[in-house]
Design an enzyme around this catalytic site. Sequence first.
Site, PDB file in Angstrom:
ATOM      1  N   GLU A 148     -10.945  -4.408   4.548  1.00  0.00           N
ATOM      2  CA  GLU A 148     -11.704  -4.347   5.803  1.00  0.00           C
ATOM      3  C   GLU A 148     -11.418  -5.570   6.673  1.00  0.00           C
ATOM      4  OE1 GLU A 148     -13.517  -1.837   7.015  1.00  0.00           O
ATOM      5  OE2 GLU A 148     -12.773  -0.729   5.273  1.00  0.00           O
ATOM      6  N   SER A 234       8.283 -10.995  -2.464  1.00  0.00           N
ATOM      7  CA  SER A 234       8.385  -9.653  -1.886  1.00  0.00           C
ATOM      8  C   SER A 234       9.564  -8.823  -2.387  1.00  0.00           C
ATOM      9  CB  SER A 234       8.444  -9.753  -0.356  1.00  0.00           C
ATOM     10  OG  SER A 234       7.209 -10.191   0.159  1.00  0.00           O
ATOM     11  N   SER A 364       0.247  -0.228   1.357  1.00  0.00           N
ATOM     12  CA  SER A 364      -0.257  -1.483   1.907  1.00  0.00           C
ATOM     13  C   SER A 364      -0.990  -1.145   3.194  1.00  0.00           C
ATOM     14  CB  SER A 364       0.892  -2.463   2.187  1.00  0.00           C
ATOM     15  OG  SER A 364       1.666  -2.024   3.298  1.00  0.00           O
TER      16      SER A 364
END
Length: 471
Positions: A148, A234, A364
């Site tokens: 959120e 990553s 994601s």
Amino acid sequence: MAIWFARSRNIVSSLRHNLNLSGILVQRDHSPRHAFTNSQLSSRSVFLDSFTSLRHESTAVEKQLDLVQQSDEEDPQELNFPGGKVGYTSELKFIPESSSRRVPCYRVLDENGRIIPDSDFIPVSEKLAVRMYEHMATLQVMDHIFYEAQRQGRISFYITTVGEEAVNIASAAALAPDDVVLPQYREPGVLLWRGFTLQEFANQCFGNKADHGKGRQMPVHYGSNRHSYFTVSSPIATQLPQAAGVGYSLKMEKKNACAVTFIGDGGTSEGDFHAGLNFAAVMEAPVVFICRNNGWAISTHISEQFRSDGIVVKGQAYGIRSIRVDGNDALAIYSAVRSAREMAVKEQRPVLIEAMTYRVGHHSTSDDSTKYRAADEIQYWKMSRNPVNRFRKWVEDNGWWSEEDESKLRSDARKQLLQAIQAAEKSEKPPLTELFSDVYDVKTKNLEEQELGLKELVEKQPQDYPPGFHI
């Protein structure tokens, strides 16, 4: 050629007589090894051990025996090659592309949170079970709050672990504190279990001065030397060859620990996956490879990733003991990882675990998974196959958890997270000079030039940078 064979037989005879090798030339053990001890998982745990029974031991004696092969006692049905003996057949027959029957999945709890009769699993105490559930629930709350926060524009990026909480927490609970973890990016629960605080998670996601990475990494790329948890990177699968190296280092130092590395099903399409497994197998490094087969590599379904029977058979192909586990069953994951860890450390060997699960959340915050999979499918796994609810039922049935406990835990976790976010948001960002530190012991000339150029740019266009930004 006949002369060479005659000389070879004479050499063999001489060596066996002079070196007293006659009694050990046939001592290579080809008997199957048990996957687990009797006190742990039995053969019902479906460890693929048939291949490992033929693996060569890495000892000087074995190398000597490879040079001095049997002659008189050789089985006429076997051929001898540099890679070892192999039987032969006159039938022209290719190995099938895959077995007609899939490798079964080890589980302990059914969908209603009840233990399946005659299950082989390692008992979990009340204290450990409650702690495991508390961390699974806290991970759920953390994912919701940070997700959120990203949607509100307060952080730039986030990845959730929704649907994979059991793989995170149960695997962490089964490891020892000294075991070195090399994560992918969907294992924050392992770090949470090891004591990484909610404030530390918030500091990393906001990239402030208190962030251990000094604000250099994008959100969710956690790392902690204190918790033996390598920093997330990553690029996909790069951690697997590194894990083989870490495991081999632990072996050389005779540490009572192993390396543990995680990867998703999509990562098995990378070359580093195969290099990592092969290195670990050949070097007999104590590494536990845990693959979260969650069905999707971003938008690519597993049916477009490989034609093999999932991931578990890939371990067998490299001579690695392997098991397929229900990744939504916390008790099954705990038993499998703890047993695999014991095998890796005691037997100095790699082990592969394929955890069958489902990525309920989007890949994601940059992804919208409803574009490539049905909303009904997501809802089914979220409600009917939820690993947290499943484990909670078992804990509650044992009388170890109540609705009051649930309400208090989630309320406290939410409050702590909101406070952590507020504190992380107010904290200053690292100074710009941190971009250029920790690269070289003494800055190189070109690095100094880059630093000076960036400072001049910030001074020239301050409106492009946040208020209070430090040069």
